[in-house]
Design an enzyme around this catalytic site. Structure first.
Site, PDB file in Angstrom:
ATOM      1  N   GLU A 215       3.348  11.312  -2.317  1.00 36.03           N
ATOM      2  CA  GLU A 215       3.871  12.571  -1.782  1.00 36.03           C
ATOM      3  C   GLU A 215       5.008  13.222  -2.569  1.00 36.03           C
ATOM      4  OE1 GLU A 215       4.894  12.012   2.339  1.00 36.03           O
ATOM      5  OE2 GLU A 215       2.818  12.218   2.991  1.00 36.03           O
ATOM      6  N   GLU A 324      -3.312   8.926   4.382  1.00 30.44           N
ATOM      7  CA  GLU A 324      -2.442   8.864   5.558  1.00 30.44           C
ATOM      8  C   GLU A 324      -2.939   9.871   6.580  1.00 30.44           C
ATOM      9  OE1 GLU A 324       1.767   9.173   4.987  1.00 30.44           O
ATOM     10  OE2 GLU A 324       1.768   7.977   3.145  1.00 30.44           O
TER      11      GLU A 324
END
Length: 434
Positions: A215, A324
């Protein structure tokens, strides 16, 4: 091939913009990762909050400090007596994830675990206050994975300086990773270290994937975006050819994972595609909680949101996994937005309008209504089917939490809104999404 020749080849190859091609069939790929990606779906779970602390996953660890200024692992190590912090971390590493967890998730039909770890497990040369020791427990988990036939995705979750400013990078605040070339270099060297160790034949068919960085918040500024794009090339070279510093041109067999960095998938058209870049996955994360608009969605709108986004995954120029996702439909989980920060849903987050009470939306699950439990099951059904139909599979976030049942795969199994057989669905995504 001489090292100098290989380095020259890599330096000329990696920056090239490759023409977009479809992901090559497994048989045509030049590396053997030890798992039939492309023909068998990833069904996995993250071991979040274990080797890299997150306050909302284990709030008890942070409450015990009696210091509101301890908001991440950096400050956990910085603002406590070092002996106290070290003892707390060791106890957490010893007890939060144990062998029975891996046995349990394997028996529940999961075939992968994604293990987040911070750079500091291998490098604190920048003077960071982090306490080392997590690497030993990573090896312990890999041993359990071998025993229960679960594949391991290694995930560099935190980089020097922080790639996103989120507490899950190790330090909350500014994203300074891209502002210092040494930060970027150190992250690449950790990737090289991980690849060199876990590409050894001993780990073949156990450790199958390496995520190069989790991320990076490339939406924040152009420097972060451009630095990240170049980093993918450089980290790919370091991970695919980790023995170059020793003079060997041997190739790692790991599948390598880049993050979408919160960018649209079409911005990766022609980027790191076969055959020049082998076995590269793109990892996208799908949460419907982190803005005010999501808080106003009803159950059907959340389901429709999954349908709409998942359809875009089929257009990915690279093999895609949803690395995720969760069953949360609000941000009500305690400290989800950071220690000391409230929720958008109940209006305790700064400048967010109140939608309703968080009662019965999060917590340990004992006060969840039957209607809410039914929704959690539908949400699980639609997401898992959609991610498998439009990509290479999924990795749920996360296996275990202390006080956020809608985020815990383990709690979902115990309470029945997640089935023990991942092939068992009560809702057909095709009927819902078409």
């Amino acid at each position: 091939m001489r090292t100098s020749t290989l380095l020259t080849l890599l330096s000329s190859l990696l920056p090239i913009a490759i023409q977009q091609v479809a992901a090559a069939p497994l048989a045509e790929r030049g590396v053997n990762v030890g798992w039939p990606y492309g023909s068998q779906k990833i069904r996995g779970v993250n071991l979040g909050g274990w080797l890299l602390l997150e306050p909302w996953i284990t709030p008890s660890l942070f409450r015990a400090t009696n210091n509101d200024g301890i908001v991440d692992e950096y400050t956990f190590c910085q603002y406590q007596d070092r002996g106290v912090a070290s003892a707390a971390l060791k106890n957490h590493w010893e007890t939060f994830i144990v062998e029975n967890d891996i046995k349990w998730l394997s028996e529940a039909g999961l075939n992968h675990i994604r293990i987040p770890i911070g750079f500091w497990a291998y490098d604190v040369s920048g003077g960071e206050p982090y306490i080392q020791g997590a690497a030993e427990y990573l090896d312990r988990a890999i041993g359990w994975a071998r025993k229960y036939n679960v594949k391991v995705i290694l995930d560099l979750h935190g980089a020097p300086g922080s790639q996103n400013g989120f507490d899950n990078s190790g330090v909350r605040g500014a994203a300074n990773w891209a502002t210092n070339s040494n930060n970027v270099y150190r992250a690449k060297k950790v990737v090289e270290t991980l690849s060199r160790k876990y590409s050894d034949p001993y780990y073949w068919q156990v450790v199958t994937m390496l995520a190069l960085l989790n991320e990076p918040a490339t939406f924040q500024n152009d420097q972060l975006l451009q630095t990240t794009r170049q980093y993918w090339y450089d980290a790919y070279g370091a991970a695919r050819y980790p023995w170059v510093p020793e003079g060997s041109a041997s190739k790692s067999g790991l599948a390598l994972v880049i993050s979408d960095g919160f960018q649209p998938l079409n911005t990766f058209n022609g980027f790191m595609t076969e055959p020049n870049f082998e076995s590269v996955f793109i990892d996208t994360h799908n949460y419907q909680v982190f803005n005010d608009d999501y808080q106003t969605w009803d159950q059907n709108r959340h389901i429709r949101g999954i349908c709409d986004r998942a359809k875009t995954y089929a257009q990915s120029p690279l093999w895609l996994m949803v690395g995720e996702w969760s069953l949360a439909s609000t941000d009500c989980a305690f400290w989800l937005n950071g220690r000391g920060i409230g929720a958008r849903y109940d209006g305790t987050y700064p400048y967010s309008p109140r939608v309703g009470s968080c009662q019965g939306k999060s917590g340990k699950g004992g006060d969840f209504s039957q209607d809410y439990k039914n929704f959690l099951r539908r949400f699980w059904d639609v997401q898992t089917q959609s991610y498998e139909a439009n990509g290479q599979g999924w990795v749920f976030w996360t296996w275990k939490t202390e006080e956020a049942a809608e985020w815990s795969y383990q709690t979902g199994l115990i309470n029945g809104w997640i089935p023990y057989n991942p092939n068992e669905h009560l809702t057909s995504y095709q009927q819902v999404c078409n």
